[in-house]
Design an enzyme around this catalytic site. Structure first.
Site, PDB file in Angstrom:
ATOM      1  N   HIS A 113      44.366  17.164 -11.688  1.00 30.65           N
ATOM      2  CA  HIS A 113      45.065  17.968 -12.680  1.00 30.65           C
ATOM      3  C   HIS A 113      44.609  17.570 -14.081  1.00 30.65           C
ATOM      4  O   HIS A 113      44.314  16.407 -14.355  1.00 30.65           O
ATOM      5  CB  HIS A 113      46.575  17.939 -12.505  1.00 30.65           C
ATOM      6  CG  HIS A 113      47.291  16.712 -12.969  1.00 30.65           C
ATOM      7  ND1 HIS A 113      47.720  16.525 -14.262  1.00 30.65           N
ATOM      8  CD2 HIS A 113      47.664  15.607 -12.285  1.00 30.65           C
ATOM      9  CE1 HIS A 113      48.344  15.374 -14.351  1.00 30.65           C
ATOM     10  NE2 HIS A 113      48.335  14.785 -13.178  1.00 30.65           N
ATOM     11  N   HIS A 159      53.641   8.544 -18.145  1.00 30.46           N
ATOM     12  CA  HIS A 159      54.373   9.627 -18.803  1.00 30.46           C
ATOM     13  C   HIS A 159      54.951   9.221 -20.154  1.00 30.46           C
ATOM     14  O   HIS A 159      55.988   9.738 -20.585  1.00 30.46           O
ATOM     15  CB  HIS A 159      55.489  10.182 -17.896  1.00 30.46           C
ATOM     16  CG  HIS A 159      54.962  11.089 -16.826  1.00 30.46           C
ATOM     17  ND1 HIS A 159      55.761  11.806 -15.968  1.00 30.46           N
ATOM     18  CD2 HIS A 159      53.688  11.370 -16.450  1.00 30.46           C
ATOM     19  CE1 HIS A 159      55.015  12.526 -15.144  1.00 30.46           C
ATOM     20  NE2 HIS A 159      53.750  12.277 -15.411  1.00 30.46           N
ATOM     21  N   ASP A 200      46.889   9.458 -16.730  1.00 31.14           N
ATOM     22  CA  ASP A 200      47.518  10.562 -15.973  1.00 31.14           C
ATOM     23  C   ASP A 200      47.355  11.882 -16.722  1.00 31.14           C
ATOM     24  O   ASP A 200      48.234  12.277 -17.510  1.00 31.14           O
ATOM     25  CB  ASP A 200      49.020  10.241 -15.775  1.00 31.14           C
ATOM     26  CG  ASP A 200      49.691  11.289 -14.875  1.00 31.14           C
ATOM     27  OD1 ASP A 200      50.923  11.336 -14.871  1.00 31.14           O
ATOM     28  OD2 ASP A 200      48.964  12.092 -14.226  1.00 31.14           O
ATOM     29  N   GLU A 220      50.340  20.902 -13.649  1.00 30.10           N
ATOM     30  CA  GLU A 220      50.760  20.024 -12.544  1.00 30.10           C
ATOM     31  C   GLU A 220      52.062  19.334 -12.916  1.00 30.10           C
ATOM     32  O   GLU A 220      52.972  19.191 -12.095  1.00 30.10           O
ATOM     33  CB  GLU A 220      49.675  18.971 -12.252  1.00 30.10           C
ATOM     34  CG  GLU A 220      49.954  18.100 -11.026  1.00 30.10           C
ATOM     35  CD  GLU A 220      50.735  16.824 -11.316  1.00 30.10           C
ATOM     36  OE1 GLU A 220      51.114  16.131 -10.354  1.00 30.10           O
ATOM     37  OE2 GLU A 220      51.004  16.532 -12.509  1.00 30.10           O
ATOM     38  N   GLU A 221      52.155  18.984 -14.188  1.00 30.30           N
ATOM     39  CA  GLU A 221      53.347  18.263 -14.638  1.00 30.30           C
ATOM     40  C   GLU A 221      54.593  19.154 -14.676  1.00 30.30           C
ATOM     41  O   GLU A 221      55.701  18.661 -14.871  1.00 30.30           O
ATOM     42  CB  GLU A 221      53.093  17.644 -16.020  1.00 30.30           C
ATOM     43  CG  GLU A 221      51.934  16.652 -16.075  1.00 30.30           C
ATOM     44  CD  GLU A 221      52.205  15.353 -15.304  1.00 30.30           C
ATOM     45  OE1 GLU A 221      51.297  14.505 -15.266  1.00 30.30           O
ATOM     46  OE2 GLU A 221      53.305  15.219 -14.723  1.00 30.30           O
ATOM     47  N   ASP A 249      44.444  11.844  -8.701  1.00 31.09           N
ATOM     48  CA  ASP A 249      45.476  11.878  -9.731  1.00 31.09           C
ATOM     49  C   ASP A 249      45.855  10.435 -10.054  1.00 31.09           C
ATOM     50  O   ASP A 249      46.466   9.762  -9.241  1.00 31.09           O
ATOM     51  CB  ASP A 249      46.699  12.664  -9.222  1.00 31.09           C
ATOM     52  CG  ASP A 249      47.759  12.866 -10.299  1.00 31.09           C
ATOM     53  OD1 ASP A 249      48.781  13.507  -9.987  1.00 31.09           O
ATOM     54  OD2 ASP A 249      47.576  12.342 -11.418  1.00 31.09           O
TER      55      ASP A 249
END
Ligand SMILES: [Zn+2]
Length: 497
Positions: free
Chosen positions: A267, A438, A279, A311-312, A340
């Site tokens: 992603h 994140h 990420d 994707e998130e 990922d």
């Protein structure tokens, strides 16, 4: 490599001198037909992968600090990839699709009003929370073990004082179910606290549309608040939630059997909070460099590289792609490889548990063979690895749902490294595999160069192997010199350096 490494501090590990294969790609690489493992892995270098990551960082810096789908940062990343791939001679398709986006317009605010001392409380808004600004008494729901499923049943809100802010522990059901039940019980806001150490970065899901502010706090803070009598708090959120357009990027080889397609994906989007360099700038960059270095290869099987959007926001791009194919087009896909987060600073060498040996859920037939490929890729380098659960938290989920064999690598996110893992992989036990998961600090410095270098080679090795021969996975005959070897040791990628 150093499985027997004594524990070293995280900082030292990240600064480790790069491995031999990380030297800048030799000029020869640019025009070379990298149709053997040795040649390809020599040309897929850490420096080149890092250069792509650096571009991602610069794009985020120039676009509000992130590359989230639906934002200019993401669109600029798409343009960068398309340019690189077209220059290398690929047919590039930019697949547009709409998705329910969520944008945090200003940081969420959670404040202690009374009892004194008043003040801000660290919190992390749930994506797809509603907007609101409420000041109200806080009513804490019974938590585990008293109630193992807090807020999951309407009965949990019996006697709930309407207008209050609901304070609920994580666990037992989705965040969306808790928030929906709280809303139905008349709560004006919801605070959910983690049931494990660490910050809770959650989503209510793209379907959540209730106009109620929902945020989260850590377990410690949540338990303290729940134990505070006469608690009054203020919760303010300011968000945009609505339809936006974003893109998948697809690039496939001109040659190769279109009835036995190898898909390799990662992603491309980040979360709102940061630039997403681990990420998933790590997987995106490694797949990109593999594609560029394979541009002159004539594979036996068509190779289709994919960079997924949104994707998130719930695996939206990959689901859109796979669901949009005809049955015949899906049948033409031999396997899918997913990458990922393959550069986590406090990493573990995880491989998706395709044979279900560790987590009792097998992937579609053939996934076990792909798992074995990666395990052996590490083993012949004297490296241990371990299975990671098929949790459907990444873009292989849609392929799994259609019975397409898949595999891939992962180096850990919010999970906590164990003492046993520290002994094998180094790093720091008791800390998250990716301390910046994140978060705004998922920058160019939030990557283990050591594991990214290794995993970029693994991406390339698997892609070339299956580009030439999928016989072990789906019994389709392939190139003889890529036949699945009995004795692993004497073939290309499995040769010990
Ligand atoms: Zn990710």
């Amino acid at each position: 490599m150093d499985t027997k490494r004594t524990t070293v501090s995280l900082a030292v590990m990240l600064a480790l001198p790069l491995l031999a294969s990380s030297a800048a790609a030799s000029p020869a690489c640019a025009n070379r037909v990298n149709n053997t493992q040795a040649k390809l892995l020599e040309c897929v270098t850490l420096d080149a992968v890092r250069e792509h990551q650096m571009v991602f960082q610069e794009i985020a810096d120039a676009n509000g600090g992130n590359r989230a789908s639906g934002t200019p940062g993401y669109d600029a990343t798409v343009d960068y990839l398309a340019g690189e791939l077209e220059d290398a001679g690929y047919d590039v398709t930019i697949q547009a699709f709409e998705f329910q986006t969520f944008v945090n317009l200003s940081p969420s605010l959670l404040e202690l009003v009374s009892p004194a001392p008043a003040g801000p409380v660290a919190n992390s808004i749930f994506s797809y929370s509603g907007s609101g600004d409420v000041t109200a008494p806080v009513a804490a729901l019974a938590a585990p073990p008293a109630d193992p499923t807090p807020g999951c049943e309407a009965a949990d809100f019996a006697g709930f004082p309407a207008g209050s802010i609901a304070l609920i522990s994580r666990g037992g059901c989705t965040f969306a179910i808790k928030a929906t039940n709280a809303y139905a019980a008349g709560s004006s806001g919801v605070v959910i606290y983690n049931n494990a150490p660490g910050v809770l970065n959650g989503t209510l899901g793209t379907d959540f549309a209730l106009a109620i502010p929902v945020t989260s706090v850590t377990q410690d803070v949540g338990q303290q608040l729940a134990a505070t009598a006469g608690l009054v708090m203020r919760l303010k959120t300011d968000v945009f939630s609505g339809l936006a357009t974003t893109y998948n990027v697809l690039a496939e080889t001109r040659n190769g059997d279109p009835g036995n397609v190898i898909m390799v994906g990662a992603h491309l989007d980040s979360v709102d909070e940061g630039p997403g360099i681990n990420d998933n700038g790590s997987g995106s960059a490694a797949v990109l460099e593999t594609a560029l270095q394979m541009a002159k290869v004539k594979p036996r099987n068509k190779v289709r590289f994919a960079w997924w959007g949104a994707e998130e926001s719930g695996l939206v791009g990959s689901r859109h792609y796979v669901n949009g194919l005809s049955d015949e087009e899906r049948d033409d896909i031999a396997l899918y490889l997913n990458f990922d987060m393959i550069g986590s600073p406090n990493y573990v060498r995880f491989v998706y548990d395709g044979d279900g040996s560790a987590f009792e859920l097998e992937g579609p037939p053939g996934s076990d063979v792909i798992e074995a490929f990666f395990e052996r890729f590490y083993a012949v380098r004297g490296l241990e690895s371990e299975p990671t659960q098929i949790s459907f938290r990444s873009d292989y989920a849609a392929f799994f749902d259609f019975g397409i064999p898949f595999g891939g690598l992962f180096t850990g996110a919010e999970g906590i490294k164990s003492v046993e893992q520290e002994a094998i992989y180094g790093g720091v036990a008791g800390e998250q595999y990716d301390p910046c998961y994140h978060l705004v600090c998922d920058t160019i410095d939030n990557v283990s160069l050591e594991v990214l270098d290794l995993n970029a080679d693994a991406v390339a090795a698997a892609t070339l192997q299956y580009a030439m021969n999928t016989q072990a996975v789906n019994a389709r005959k392939g190139k003889g010199n890529f036949k699945p070897p009995k004795d692993m040791e004497n073939l290309g990628a499995w040769k010990v350096r």
